[in-house]
Design a protein around this motif. Sequence first.
Motif, short mmCIF file in Angstrom:
data_model
loop_
_atom_site.label_atom_id
_atom_site.label_comp_id
_atom_site.label_asym_id
_atom_site.label_seq_id
_atom_site.Cartn_x
_atom_site.Cartn_y
_atom_site.Cartn_z
N VAL A 827 0.88 -1.18 0.00
CA VAL A 827 0.00 0.00 0.00
C VAL A 827 0.91 1.23 0.00
O VAL A 827 1.79 1.36 0.86
CB VAL A 827 -0.91 0.02 1.24
N VAL A 828 0.75 2.09 -1.01
CA VAL A 828 1.62 3.24 -1.14
C VAL A 828 0.81 4.53 -0.92
O VAL A 828 -0.28 4.70 -1.47
CB VAL A 828 2.33 3.26 -2.52
N THR A 829 1.35 5.39 -0.07
CA THR A 829 0.74 6.71 0.15
C THR A 829 1.55 7.74 -0.61
O THR A 829 2.77 7.86 -0.41
CB THR A 829 0.72 7.06 1.65
N LEU A 830 0.89 8.47 -1.52
CA LEU A 830 1.55 9.47 -2.37
C LEU A 830 1.09 10.87 -1.96
O LEU A 830 -0.07 11.09 -1.56
CB LEU A 830 1.20 9.24 -3.84
N ILE A 831 2.00 11.84 -2.07
CA ILE A 831 1.64 13.24 -1.91
C ILE A 831 1.49 13.83 -3.31
O ILE A 831 2.44 13.83 -4.10
CB ILE A 831 2.71 14.03 -1.14
N LYS A 869 9.59 2.37 -6.73
CA LYS A 869 9.87 3.69 -6.18
C LYS A 869 10.10 3.56 -4.67
O LYS A 869 9.48 2.73 -3.98
CB LYS A 869 8.70 4.64 -6.43
N HIS A 870 11.01 4.39 -4.11
CA HIS A 870 11.35 4.40 -2.69
C HIS A 870 10.63 5.55 -1.99
O HIS A 870 10.19 6.52 -2.64
CB HIS A 870 12.86 4.55 -2.49
N VAL A 871 10.56 5.48 -0.67
CA VAL A 871 10.01 6.60 0.11
C VAL A 871 10.87 7.84 -0.12
O VAL A 871 12.11 7.77 -0.07
CB VAL A 871 9.96 6.24 1.62
N GLY A 872 10.21 8.94 -0.42
CA GLY A 872 10.92 10.19 -0.69
C GLY A 872 11.21 10.41 -2.16
O GLY A 872 11.59 11.51 -2.56
N GLU A 873 11.03 9.40 -2.97
CA GLU A 873 11.33 9.53 -4.40
C GLU A 873 10.20 10.28 -5.10
O GLU A 873 9.01 10.05 -4.84
CB GLU A 873 11.52 8.14 -5.03
N LYS A 874 10.58 11.21 -5.98
CA LYS A 874 9.60 12.00 -6.73
C LYS A 874 9.51 11.52 -8.17
O LYS A 874 10.48 11.04 -8.75
CB LYS A 874 9.99 13.50 -6.70
N PHE A 875 8.30 11.70 -8.74
CA PHE A 875 8.10 11.33 -10.15
C PHE A 875 6.87 12.08 -10.64
O PHE A 875 6.10 12.64 -9.87
CB PHE A 875 7.92 9.82 -10.30
N ASP A 876 6.70 12.09 -11.95
CA ASP A 876 5.50 12.74 -12.51
C ASP A 876 4.78 11.75 -13.41
O ASP A 876 5.37 10.79 -13.92
CB ASP A 876 5.87 14.01 -13.29
N PHE A 877 3.48 12.00 -13.60
CA PHE A 877 2.65 11.10 -14.40
C PHE A 877 1.60 11.93 -15.12
O PHE A 877 1.02 12.86 -14.52
CB PHE A 877 1.97 10.06 -13.51
N ASP A 881 -3.86 14.30 -20.22
CA ASP A 881 -3.02 15.34 -20.82
C ASP A 881 -2.51 16.37 -19.82
O ASP A 881 -2.00 17.43 -20.19
CB ASP A 881 -3.76 16.07 -21.96
N GLU A 882 -2.68 16.06 -18.51
CA GLU A 882 -2.20 16.99 -17.49
C GLU A 882 -1.10 16.31 -16.69
O GLU A 882 -1.25 15.19 -16.21
CB GLU A 882 -3.34 17.39 -16.55
N LYS A 883 0.04 16.94 -16.56
CA LYS A 883 1.19 16.41 -15.83
C LYS A 883 0.99 16.65 -14.33
O LYS A 883 0.79 17.77 -13.89
CB LYS A 883 2.46 17.08 -16.33
N VAL A 884 1.06 15.52 -13.56
CA VAL A 884 0.88 15.61 -12.11
C VAL A 884 2.18 15.18 -11.44
O VAL A 884 2.77 14.15 -11.80
CB VAL A 884 -0.28 14.70 -11.64
N ASN A 885 2.62 15.96 -10.42
CA ASN A 885 3.85 15.64 -9.69
C ASN A 885 3.51 14.93 -8.40
O ASN A 885 2.62 15.35 -7.65
CB ASN A 885 4.62 16.94 -9.39
N TYR A 886 4.24 13.80 -8.18
CA TYR A 886 4.00 13.01 -6.99
C TYR A 886 5.29 12.82 -6.20
O TYR A 886 6.40 12.87 -6.76
CB TYR A 886 3.47 11.61 -7.35
#
Length: 895
Positions: A827-831, A869-877, A881-886
């Motif tokens: 279970v992953v919690t994303l900001i 992905k590790h805790v603290g790692e950032k990525f976008d998706f 058509d809208e880029k979201v940063n996580y």
Amino acid sequence: MSETLLKDVQNMLNEEKFTRATLSNYSIDRFKELDLVLEQAKKERAYNDIKNICDEHLSHSKNSIIAVYFSGMVALSQQIIDDAALVSLIGIFVDNHKWNIVKYLCERILEYGESKFALRTLAECYKNDSEEEKLFDAWKRLVKIDTDEADIAKLLAEHAEKNCDVEEATDYFKKSLHRYINKQLFTNVREIWLKLIDYHPDDMDFFISIQNKVAKNISPDKAAMLLVDVYNSCKKRGDISTAITVLKLILNYDERDNFARKEITECFRQKYAQHSQLEEYIRISNLTQNWRNVHEAILDFEKHISFDKGNFVFHRTWGVGRIAKVEGDDIVIDFAKKRAHSMSLKMAVDALQTLEKNHIWVLKAMMSKEKLHEKVKTDPEWALKTIIKSFDNLCDVKHIKGELVPSVLSAGEWSAWNIKAHGILKSNPLFGVSPDNINVYTVRDRSLSKEEKLYNEFRAEKKFFNRLSLIREFVYEIKSIEPYSEHFNEMVSFFTGYLKPNMPVNEYAVTSYLLLKNLAASYSFLSPLLHLNFTRLFERIYDLSNLFQNLKDETTKKDFLAQIKLFIPSWQDIYVSLFPYALTESIISELRQAGSEDKIVSMVRGCFENYRDNREAVVWFYRNFRDDPLFAKAGISDEKMIITLVYILELTYREIDNRRDTTDNKKINRQVYTILFKENLLDDYIDNANRETIVRVYTLVEDVKDLDPADKLKLKNHILDKYADFKFFGTVEKDTVTRTLIVTVAKYEEKQRLLERIMTEDIPANSKEIAFALSLGDLRENAEYKAAKEKQEILNSTIAKLKNEIERAQLFDPSTVNTSRVSFGTVVTLINESTSTDEVYTILGPWESDPNNKIISYLSPFGNSLMNKHVGEKFDFVINDEKVNYMVKEISAAK
């Protein structure tokens, strides 16, 4: 060696020569004295020396009785087939009526094994001395080993007959019958034939087999003559059905036989006396008219006679029906879905199949499903007999299953029932196999002896090594039955055919030789069949490695290796060359005992260096030999072992794709895959390896293009666990293109239940819908038929998809979940940095996916981007058509 003994023998020979000893000087006591000399020679291992002295003496003194006796007895003790010396010696005493000495010499020969000459001569002695009991015992032994002797077999039968021993009389009459047929002595054949008809009139399998042999060995008209005798017996006993069968066989030999045609017509009249249309069917089939072909007339009559009130028929659309009425050329039938259906007799004959009242289709239609289910389940022997007899008394297990599953038994019930059925088919003497196909079973009217059952299986079997297993089973099982039977001789002759001088020495010839050699140890009469010794046979082998690979029997392989060691001087080198195909500890043990450890080391090294040709040997060494000091001595390091296994994995994948030796390559591929990934050899090695070594190994694994990306990913994660900053140069992620489907146990079981329900409930129900729709006729405007066919396509498509997914499924073990990074079962919690809100997702597979409840598949685009992905790692998706940063906030194990 005793010089004194040899001098004594030489003196005995000289004394015999100089005193010109006559036959009157010889008695049994004298020969017993000579036997004491032979016994002493055996103790002192001087047999060959005595034989050499005697053979040299015979070169200039041919009539020396002592030399002939010594030379002949030594040869006999050494199992030398040539017994001419002793035969000549016995002949001398026979000519001079020295019967006591003759008997003594014959008995001495028989101490070393059965001998036709010795037994025949001994029997003559007993006959001259009126020793009847000993005479018959000698004859019994003679008939066992002399398979051409017919007259004595007949005398033994008549002797048993006189003593009211019908079973023994029958046995010897059958032996003599076979042998008279081989000699083409028909008068003798018929005399015994009539006796056997009197003793066992209902032994039809035997009589039919014999008449076939007479037709082949003597003539068809003689076979027909014998069948008339059987027919007369059947008619006398009132066995009309069998009488008809016999008359058909007679007409097969001569369709213009007026006697047989007239008699079969009368037999039909007796059998169907109560039939309402009997005479009419005889008339319209022209059975009594000689101008019509008799076989066509019989076939026509038997088709028509089946149609009578109360009989059952089958129509391919309407199923089972019962004849309600027959009036002239009209017939009325009650089908389940078409009552009182009327048709002409001609149409009925062409369109309908007549069924016996105990046909399985009739029972399915007439009995309640519960009652039939209970009967089949509790009485598998009855079910087997019923189904096999329903289909011309010939049926294989696949057909039997088709009749029972799912209409009577469920797929689950079939498994247990099938095990019982196989046991019955194998052991029950009332079941046999078709002469043409060992997988097709038949039901006999009488119990088959174990000997007959195995012989019939042998005849029906077409594969060489399966026949090898059957003759071994025959020898093992037939303990209380005569082992020198005609059946046994015919089975043996199959193998002797491969040992003819002009035949190539291939796997069949080698197997036949080794089989006969082993059998000859128990049955001495087979020894003359072995005209080759092993050394000469071995010299004629063209491709030893290929021959050994083609030996599909482990016992034969062991015997072959044992013979090589015994008779071939270079056996150690041969063992080394054969090891990659033998893969047995015994070769290594034999080489070790012989002090050839250097050859073992060289063998190991050679197999790893030439892994392409020795891939199975490499796997064998890993499984069975890697802890042996000689393995280390061969210089096979852990790294080399792993790299070689990876090479083999890649090689087998490639050859499977090219459809080359697919079965063998799949087997090796599974073994290597299990070692590397399921038994964690790679993971364990990486735990103790340095970066440079890991790079080499991982690069090789990554290059195996057909390896499941999930396995590559798992290995990659294991490397990252040890070296978090490890860089994987030149690799491309293909996590979304995977053949394996990771699933939870609960979903896997749910999918299996769904597949079983469709297979056992939905498909049969749909088949009934289609059958019903067909019965409505006119398929062009048949909405029910179209709907049923569309449903069938949907069901078949669903089944194919489910089977594919279940086959690909890999069960997830919750205890292996890794929370150091996003993976299956976490279970992953994303900001969401775009909205400053938290989003929680559970990572599972496509079967468990439920986006509304935030359960996403690891194979989905978003799920795939989250993986590793590790805790603290950032990525976008990109979403719509809208880029979201996580940013990954927290990872935990899913419940």
